[in-house]
Design an enzyme around this catalytic site. Structure first.
Site, PDB file in Angstrom:
ATOM      1  N   ARG A   1       2.778  10.662   5.887  1.00  0.00           N
ATOM      2  CA  ARG A   1       2.786  11.743   6.880  1.00  0.00           C
ATOM      3  C   ARG A   1       2.260  13.045   6.283  1.00  0.00           C
ATOM      4  O   ARG A   1       1.760  13.893   7.007  1.00  0.00           O
ATOM      5  CB  ARG A   1       4.195  11.885   7.477  1.00  0.00           C
ATOM      6  CG  ARG A   1       5.265  12.258   6.506  1.00  0.00           C
ATOM      7  CD  ARG A   1       6.673  11.963   7.041  1.00  0.00           C
ATOM      8  NE  ARG A   1       6.936  10.512   7.078  1.00  0.00           N
ATOM      9  CZ  ARG A   1       8.056   9.979   7.542  1.00  0.00           C
ATOM     10  NH1 ARG A   1       9.008  10.744   8.037  1.00  0.00           N
ATOM     11  NH2 ARG A   1       8.211   8.668   7.529  1.00  0.00           N
TER      12      ARG A   1
ATOM     13  N   LYS B   1       9.836   3.336  -5.349  1.00  0.00           N
ATOM     14  CA  LYS B   1      10.244   2.222  -4.492  1.00  0.00           C
ATOM     15  C   LYS B   1      11.070   1.222  -5.286  1.00  0.00           C
ATOM     16  O   LYS B   1      10.752   0.915  -6.431  1.00  0.00           O
ATOM     17  CB  LYS B   1       8.999   1.492  -3.952  1.00  0.00           C
ATOM     18  CG  LYS B   1       8.353   2.179  -2.784  1.00  0.00           C
ATOM     19  CD  LYS B   1       7.273   1.293  -2.178  1.00  0.00           C
ATOM     20  CE  LYS B   1       6.548   2.033  -1.084  1.00  0.00           C
ATOM     21  NZ  LYS B   1       7.422   2.405   0.043  1.00  0.00           N
TER      22      LYS B   1
HETATM   23  N1  BES Z   1       3.871   2.816   2.876  1.00  0.00           N
HETATM   24  C1  BES Z   1       5.252   2.951   3.157  1.00  0.00           C
HETATM   25  C2  BES Z   1       5.682   2.174   4.406  1.00  0.00           C
HETATM   26  C3  BES Z   1       5.546   0.687   4.302  1.00  0.00           C
HETATM   27  C4  BES Z   1       6.589  -0.087   3.821  1.00  0.00           C
HETATM   28  C5  BES Z   1       4.398   0.053   4.748  1.00  0.00           C
HETATM   29  C6  BES Z   1       6.453  -1.464   3.749  1.00  0.00           C
HETATM   30  C7  BES Z   1       4.282  -1.312   4.676  1.00  0.00           C
HETATM   31  C8  BES Z   1       5.298  -2.070   4.180  1.00  0.00           C
HETATM   32  C9  BES Z   1       5.588   4.431   3.399  1.00  0.00           C
HETATM   33  O1  BES Z   1       4.864   5.314   2.634  1.00  0.00           O
HETATM   34  C10 BES Z   1       7.020   4.601   3.051  1.00  0.00           C
HETATM   35  O2  BES Z   1       7.343   4.434   1.910  1.00  0.00           O
HETATM   36  N2  BES Z   1       7.841   4.931   4.048  1.00  0.00           N
HETATM   37  C11 BES Z   1       9.213   5.144   3.836  1.00  0.00           C
HETATM   38  C12 BES Z   1       9.582   6.375   4.611  1.00  0.00           C
HETATM   39  C13 BES Z   1      10.960   6.917   4.302  1.00  0.00           C
HETATM   40  C14 BES Z   1      11.046   7.372   2.862  1.00  0.00           C
HETATM   41  C15 BES Z   1      11.237   8.056   5.262  1.00  0.00           C
HETATM   42  C16 BES Z   1       9.967   3.926   4.340  1.00  0.00           C
HETATM   43  O3  BES Z   1       9.525   3.295   5.300  1.00  0.00           O
HETATM   44  O4  BES Z   1      10.964   3.581   3.736  1.00  0.00           O
HETATM   45 MN    MN Z   2       5.706   5.625   0.735  1.00  0.00          MN
END
Ligand code: BES
Ligand code: MN
Ligand code: ZN
Length: 493
Positions: free
Chosen positions: A345, A270
């Site tokens: 997922r 991230k």
């Molecule tokens: N846990 C995150 C989503 C999230 C982001 C929750 C900010 C709460 C606050 C999830 O695992 C994630 O990283 N999702 C990605 C998905 C993408 C890579 C398809 C996202 O939302 O960017």
């Molecule tokens: Mn994630």
């Protein structure tokens, strides 16, 4: 378990109340609210004092000293407009007012609006008061617990008899929500998958059966999603299976929770890292499900409830899964992992597959902090709901409305399903193109429910707050618990 103040009901006259503070709700425009006339007269005032900051807007507070009165002070709290009065406004006002005094007052009493009051209003006030009287202080060397011990609701005598069970239900709901808050806010070095599984064992009552699958069992059972996500972490994954079985159940539902105890993104790290700290709460879905289980028996829920908590830590260790790895989920589906940050997922795919294996299950609901896209679409305060079943969808929207938890229906466009086709495996975990990210998450999950009526609650917006807001103090909010409990508890109308 979090310790919340005790709740009492009274029909006494305000002058007979001996408390450190009297809370009096006031409508916008400083129209006198319930009890305001009595309280103001006692203070020698004939109207709400003019104050440039206090207009009676929702949650606004004006504290007045009450030296000659049995109450040490009067706390006016805004209810918003009279014509927009709702139980949620009452919940918010109670939460704001109680939060404002909880650090300095031991006892408070609050009046209620005199218009449109029902037992549901009393319940909302009780919930707001308890939920506002919460603070996470378990990580301080010198804990600073709140001072507040007792909250008294002043209720109309016509409702007093029927109010007691409502207040009891409010307590059960609020305690469950605060348990979820504790778990979400607990630092991730203290709460990994093993510790969260242990918390389920220790915190849940005897009417919930808890079974924990370790990494060996997960391998034997073919739970490739959980194992793949956990590979980059020194901490092994866990699957917690919860079972609540009342006598003669009227239905059987399964709750599945995303429990990523910390989400770095894995190799698809991230960025920027400054937004990462919130990811200690990426297990909020599992926390919400766990906490709801703790309340089922106390509410007399007549439904058999199964739970699957999918617990793993998503780290970029030397053995971490790589973008382009192909893994096999519990139900046999192969998935090409194009982005290791779309890990929720993958673990949910195992949990949903397991839930759907039970032929007896009438509905599956998963709860997950799944996508950033959901709050870019509908904001940080609302849960996005996706479903393959209109009836289930309606029930959940009604339950959320009743709980005062904003929930909005989002689409599962069949047209976008093709975007999940991988060039090498059955599916990929991304969905090509960057469009409709929250929907792509939902479409991916739908592949694992085998046609069972199912709903997916994406709580990535409201699971966390940096600021206090009404009955929701900052940090983990526990949003989702009261919606699930409203949905499951016996109907009383
Ligand atoms: N846990 C995150 C989503 C999230 C982001 C929750 C900010 C709460 C606050 C999830 O695992 C994630 O990283 N999702 C990605 C998905 C993408 C890579 C398809 C996202 O939302 O960017
Ligand atoms: Mn994630
Ligand atoms: Zn995540």
């Amino acid at each position: 378990m979090p310790s919340l103040p005790s709740l009492h009901l009274t029909t006494d006259a305000l002058g007979d109340l001996d408390v450190d503070a009297l809370i009096v709700p006031v409508f916008r425009g400083a129209i006198e609210g319930p009890g305001a006339d009595v309280a103001l007269r006692a203070l020698g005032l004939d109207q709400v004092p003019r104050d440039e900051h206090f207009r009676g807007r929702p949650g606004e507070i004006l504290t007045l000293a009450a030296p000659d009165q049995p109450w040490g002070q009067v706390v006016l709290v805004g209810l918003g407009r009279l014509d927009a009065l709702s139980d949620e406004q009452v919940r918010r006002a109670a939460g704001s007012a109680v939060r404002s005094v909880a650090e300095r007052c031991r006892t408070v009493a609050t009046t209620l609006p005199e218009v449109k009051v029902s037992t549901a209003t009393i319940r909302a006030a009780a919930e707001g008061a308890l939920l506002g009287a919460y603070r996470y202080d378990q990580a301080r060397s010198q804990p600073e617990p709140l001072v507040l011990t007792d909250v008294t609701l002043v209720v109309p005598s016509s409702l007093a008899g029927r109010a007691a069970p409502e207040v009891e239900r409010a307590r059960v709901h609020a305690e469950a929500q605060c348990l979820a808050r504790d778990l979400v806010t607990t630092p991730p070095n203290r709460l990994g998958p093993v510790e969260l599984a242990q918390a389920a064992r220790e915190l849940l009552p005897a009417d919930v059966e808890v079974e924990v699958w370790d990494e060996q069992r997960l391998a034997d059972e073919g739970c490739g999603g959980l194992l793949a996500v956990a590979r980059g972490s020194a901490r092994p994954p866990r699957l917690v299976r919860l079972r609540y079985r009342p006598a003669n159940p009227v239905a059987h539902v399964s709750l599945v929770g995303k429990g990523i105890t910390f989400d770095t993104g894995g190799i698809s790290l991230k960025r920027p890292s400054s937004i990462m700290e919130e990811m200690k709460g990426d297990m909020a879905g599992a926390a919400v499900v766990l906490a709801a289980f703790g309340a089922l028996g106390a509410l007399g829920v007549p439904v058999a409830v199964s739970g699957e908590l999918c617990l793993a830590e998503n780290m970029p260790g030397a053995d971490a899964q790589r973008p382009s790895d192909v893994i096999t989920i519990r139900n046999g589906t192969t998935v090409e992992v194009l982005n290791t940050d779309a890990e929720g997922r993958l673990v949910l795919a195992d949990g949903l597959s397991l839930a759907a294996e039970d032929d007896d299950v009438d509905a599956i609901v998963d709860v997950a902090t799944l996508t950033g896209a959901v709050f870019r679409a509908i904001g940080k305060r609302a849960t996005g709901v996706f479903s393959n079943d209109d009836d289930l969808l309606r029930q959940l929207l009604a339950a959320a409305d009743d709980a005062g938890e904003a929930m909005w229906h989002l689409p599962l466009w069949d047209d976008l399903r093709d975007n999940l086709d991988s060039t090498v495996a059955d599916l990929d975990n991304l969905g090509r193109g960057d469009e409709a990210g929250a929907t792509m998450g939902g479409l991916f999950l739908r592949e694992f429910v085998d046609g069972t009526p199912w709903a997916h609650l994406d709580i990535a917006g409201p699971f966390w707050q940096d600021e206090d807001r009404y009955h929701l103090p900052r940090h983990g909010t526990g949003v989702g618990v009261r919606t699930l409990l409203r949905w499951l508890e016996p109907r009383r109308d």
